[in-house]
Each structure stands twice: as structure tokens, then as C-alpha cells.
Design a protein around this motif. Structure first.
Motif, PDB file in Angstrom:
ATOM      1  N   LEU A 167       0.827  -1.211   0.000  1.00 27.19           N
ATOM      2  CA  LEU A 167       0.000   0.000   0.000  1.00 27.19           C
ATOM      3  C   LEU A 167       0.861   1.262   0.000  1.00 27.19           C
ATOM      4  O   LEU A 167       0.582   2.212  -0.746  1.00 27.19           O
ATOM      5  N   VAL A 168       1.895   1.289   0.831  1.00 24.34           N
ATOM      6  CA  VAL A 168       2.692   2.514   0.979  1.00 24.34           C
ATOM      7  C   VAL A 168       3.869   2.584   0.002  1.00 24.34           C
ATOM      8  O   VAL A 168       4.670   3.518   0.051  1.00 24.34           O
ATOM      9  N   GLY A 169       3.998   1.586  -0.882  1.00 20.82           N
ATOM     10  CA  GLY A 169       5.002   1.657  -1.930  1.00 20.82           C
ATOM     11  C   GLY A 169       6.355   1.076  -1.594  1.00 20.82           C
ATOM     12  O   GLY A 169       7.310   1.227  -2.373  1.00 20.82           O
ATOM     13  N   TYR A 170       6.479   0.365  -0.477  1.00 18.24           N
ATOM     14  CA  TYR A 170       7.782  -0.158  -0.083  1.00 18.24           C
ATOM     15  C   TYR A 170       8.284  -1.262  -1.017  1.00 18.24           C
ATOM     16  O   TYR A 170       9.498  -1.515  -1.080  1.00 18.24           O
ATOM     17  N   TRP A 313       0.671  10.551   4.796  1.00 15.25           N
ATOM     18  CA  TRP A 313      -0.244   9.467   5.187  1.00 15.25           C
ATOM     19  C   TRP A 313      -1.343   9.982   6.107  1.00 15.25           C
ATOM     20  O   TRP A 313      -2.513   9.631   5.947  1.00 15.25           O
ATOM     21  N   LEU A 314      -0.959  10.805   7.070  1.00 13.60           N
ATOM     22  CA  LEU A 314      -1.940  11.327   8.019  1.00 13.60           C
ATOM     23  C   LEU A 314      -2.951  12.240   7.336  1.00 13.60           C
ATOM     24  O   LEU A 314      -4.128  12.271   7.718  1.00 13.60           O
ATOM     25  N   ASP A 315      -2.504  12.978   6.330  1.00 13.68           N
ATOM     26  CA  ASP A 315      -3.392  13.913   5.637  1.00 13.68           C
ATOM     27  C   ASP A 315      -4.288  13.231   4.615  1.00 13.68           C
ATOM     28  O   ASP A 315      -5.270  13.819   4.162  1.00 13.68           O
ATOM     29  N   ASP A 316      -3.937  12.008   4.243  1.00 13.34           N
ATOM     30  CA  ASP A 316      -4.726  11.262   3.262  1.00 13.34           C
ATOM     31  C   ASP A 316      -5.685  10.338   4.008  1.00 13.34           C
ATOM     32  O   ASP A 316      -5.294   9.303   4.540  1.00 13.34           O
ATOM     33  N   SER A 320      -4.889   6.552   5.635  1.00 10.40           N
ATOM     34  CA  SER A 320      -4.979   6.376   7.090  1.00 10.40           C
ATOM     35  C   SER A 320      -6.018   5.328   7.449  1.00 10.40           C
ATOM     36  O   SER A 320      -5.782   4.459   8.304  1.00 10.40           O
ATOM     37  N   ARG A 321      -7.169   5.401   6.788  1.00  9.12           N
ATOM     38  CA  ARG A 321      -8.241   4.437   7.078  1.00  9.12           C
ATOM     39  C   ARG A 321      -7.799   3.028   6.686  1.00  9.12           C
ATOM     40  O   ARG A 321      -8.003   2.066   7.438  1.00  9.12           O
TER      41      ARG A 321
END
Length: 338
Positions: A167-170, A313-316, A320-321
Motif C-alpha cells: 500500500l505505501v510503496g515499499y 499518510w496522516l493527511d490522506d 490512514s483508514r
């Protein structure tokens, strides 16, 4: 405080004054924490050389003129780039290269392909001073996100899965990480593409994003010596892999990422340990690292804990969900597996 660089300069002047200089061509290696690996490799490839390391790893009492005065006594100087705030007069590598023509430049190798979750935190309330946590300067973006989101220990630990990494692209970091090394090589007129391909075969070639394993330093030192007109004697470097960086932190390559690359990963984090006479050091499990990091962040103000990736991440709301849902699903899977 007297730095390692100051001590080396003083040692050089003392030996010169006492005429302790040994015969043979003299090589100075100037640079950051990677400079020991480079210096050792030069000595290994030609034991007849007199090799001294000038480490720039902490603020020094020496200024640019002092450093240059010491270095002019050497036949060859190999040096990495370095910024201001290390020398007393804020002289940097560009100023050194201008004052000392003929320096053979060494690249600084950074590679986040094995440790994409690793971040550094700069405290904006303290002039962007580095924040030290349970793993020194190395922090986890996922753990910081979890803290800022109010996650507990178990919720945070459950984020270290393949689904979250995807999800986060790692799982997509490798190409850009390779490009970073290629640019570092190109900046010093070295082509590293074929070496990267060789390093990537077998075991990982980095301990942390900034600390390579010995083979990386050996291969680049050989290139630098050729540029400097120095001969390199054939030797199986695996038999002489003295490894200063292994005494520092060794970060885990998490299983979800390791499996993606085709090898076995780990969740164990080795803490820095330089005094072997005082024991074997400490190794943290992922649970230990999560718990200590959350406790550390809880002692700091929110405005101190700033990082662009975590802020995104926090702003999206969707990211976050989803991170919250993936954590909850992983906890359910673990509960059912008991």
C-alpha cells in the motif's frame, strides 16, 4: 570536544615532528563513517602503502586550512563529499577540492531498497537537530504514523505486513534506490551499474540505508585506486572482510520485503555496540523496537515529530483508514491462528 579528525591531524603532526614517517607512498582517505572501509580496502590491495584515515563524522576543532596543511604531505588523497558544520570554519568538500587539486573523489553510498521504512527525524523546535530514538538516528515511518494515529503496541506491530508495504510503496523502492547509487557514482566519475548488479546477488549489501557491507567498499576502493594510478594486488576480499560498520546498528530487512526480493528476512534489530569487552550488546525484536519507539515518542511534543512521508499518510484519509483496517485484519488473523 576533540573529534576523531582532530586526533588524526594531531597524530600526523606528531609523527612528522618525530620523523616517524615510514617509507612508501602515502595515501590519506577523508570521509564519513564509510571512510574506514575505503581506507582498509586500499591498505589490503597494496600493503606497501602508508594509509591514514581522516574521519569527518562529528564537528571538529580543525578548520579547512588545518586539514589541507595535513593532507598536502600525502602523495594521494581520496575523499568523499562533506558539508559544512563539520570543520570549525564551515569549510566543505568543494572548498577542500579547490584548495587541494588532484583529490580523487569517493562516492557516498546510500541505498534504501532494503530499509524503505527507515526515516530520520529532525526536531524543528531545536534547529532541526537529529532526534535519537531506540535505534539512534534510525526511526520507522510506520511506527511514527501509528503513534500519531493513537495506535497501541499490537496495532502498530501488525502494520509490518506485505499488504501494508504494498500500500505505501515499499515494494517498489528498488529502482529509485539503484538510481541513487548510480547518481552517486556518476558524481565522482565512476560507473557503478555492473557493481550494483553483482552486489544484489546473494545476501543484502547494506546494514542500514547509509552503511554498506564490506564488499561495496572493496569494489569502489579498487576503482578509486585505478583512477589514482595505484596498482591493486589480487586478493580474495571475503577472507579479509574487516567490518567496522557491523559494530554499529544493523537494521532488519522485514520478512515481507525480503520474500519479495527472494531471500529470508528478519525482525531483529542489532543496537550499536563498540565495547566488546563489556558484553555482547543488545538485540531488539520488532515488539521491543515498537514498544520503545512508542514510549519515546510519547515523551515528545507533537510539533517535534515531523516527517513529510508520515504527514502525507496522516493527511490522506483513505491511506490512514486503510492502514487502520489492514492492522485490524492482521490482528484478527493472528488471533485465529492461535
Amino acid at each position: 570536544m576533540i573529534s576523531l579528525l582532530d586526533r588524526q591531524i594531531a597524530r600526523h603532526w606528531r609523527d612528522k615532528a618525530l620523523r616517524r614517517t615510514k617509507p612508501g607512498r602515502r595515501v590519506a582517505v577523508v570521509g564519513n563513517c564509510q571512510s574506514f572501509g575505503y581506507a582498509f580496502a586500499v591498505k589490503l590491495f597494496d600493503p606497501a602503502l602508508q594509509v591514514d584515515r581522516y574521519p569527518l563524522v562529528a564537528p571538529s576543532l580543525a578548520d579547512l586550512k588545518t586539514l589541507r596543511t595535513a593532507l598536502v604531505d600525502y602523495d594521494i588523497v581520496l575523499a568523499q563529499d562533506f558539508g559544512p558544520q563539520l570543520l570549525r570554519d564551515n569549510g566543505d568538500s568543494q572548498a577542500l577540492f579547490a584548495a587541494l587539486p588532484g583529490v580523487v573523489r569517493l562516492p557516498t553510498i546510500n541505498f534504501y531498497g532494503f530499509h524503505p521504512d527507515t526515516i530520520h527525524l529532525l526536531d524543528p523546535t531545536q534547529g532541526n537537530r537529529l532526534i535519537l530514538g531506540p535505534a539512534g538516528v534510525y526511526h520507522s515511518a510506520l511506527i511514527l504514523f501509528a503513534h500519531m494515529s493513537g495506535f497501541g503496541q499490537d496495532q502498530t506491530e501488525a502494520l509490518f505486513t506485505r499488504e501494508v508495504f504494498e500500500l505505501v510503496g515499499y515494494l517498489d523502492v528498488w529502482p529509485s534506490a539503484v538510481a541513487d547509487i548510480e547518481r552517486a557514482g556518476a558524481s565522482v566519475d565512476m560507473k557503478l551499474e555492473s557493481l550494483i548488479a553483482r552486489w544484489a546477488r546473494g545476501r543484502p549489501f547494506m546494514y542500514t540505508p547509509t552503511h554498506p557491507r564490506p564488499q561495496v567498499m572493496f569494489d569502489i576502493a579498487r576503482l578509486a585506486m585505478h583512477k589514482a594510478g595505484l596498482k591493486t594486488h589480487p586478493v580474495d576480499t571475503e577472507d579479509y572482510a574487516v567490518d567496522d560498520m557491523s559494530r554499529d546498528y544493523i537494521l532488519p530487512i522485514y520478512p515481507a520485503l525480503a520474500e519479495h526480493y527472494g531471500f529470508v528476512g528478519s525482525t531483529l534489530l542489532k543496537l550499536a555496540h563498540y565495547k566488546f569487552s563489556r558484553g555482547v550488546g543488545e538485540i531488539l525484536t520488532l515488539r521491543d523496537f515498537v514498544g520503545r519507539s512508542l514510549a519515546d515518542y510519547a515523551q515528545r511534543r507533537r510539533e517535534q515529530l515531523v516527517h513529510a512521508r508520515v504527514a502525507e499518510w496522516l493527511d490522506d484519509a483513505e491511506i490512514s483508514r486503510t492502514l487502520g483496517l489492514l492492522s485490524a485484519e492482521e490482528l484478527k488473523r493472528r488471533a485465529l491462528a492461535r
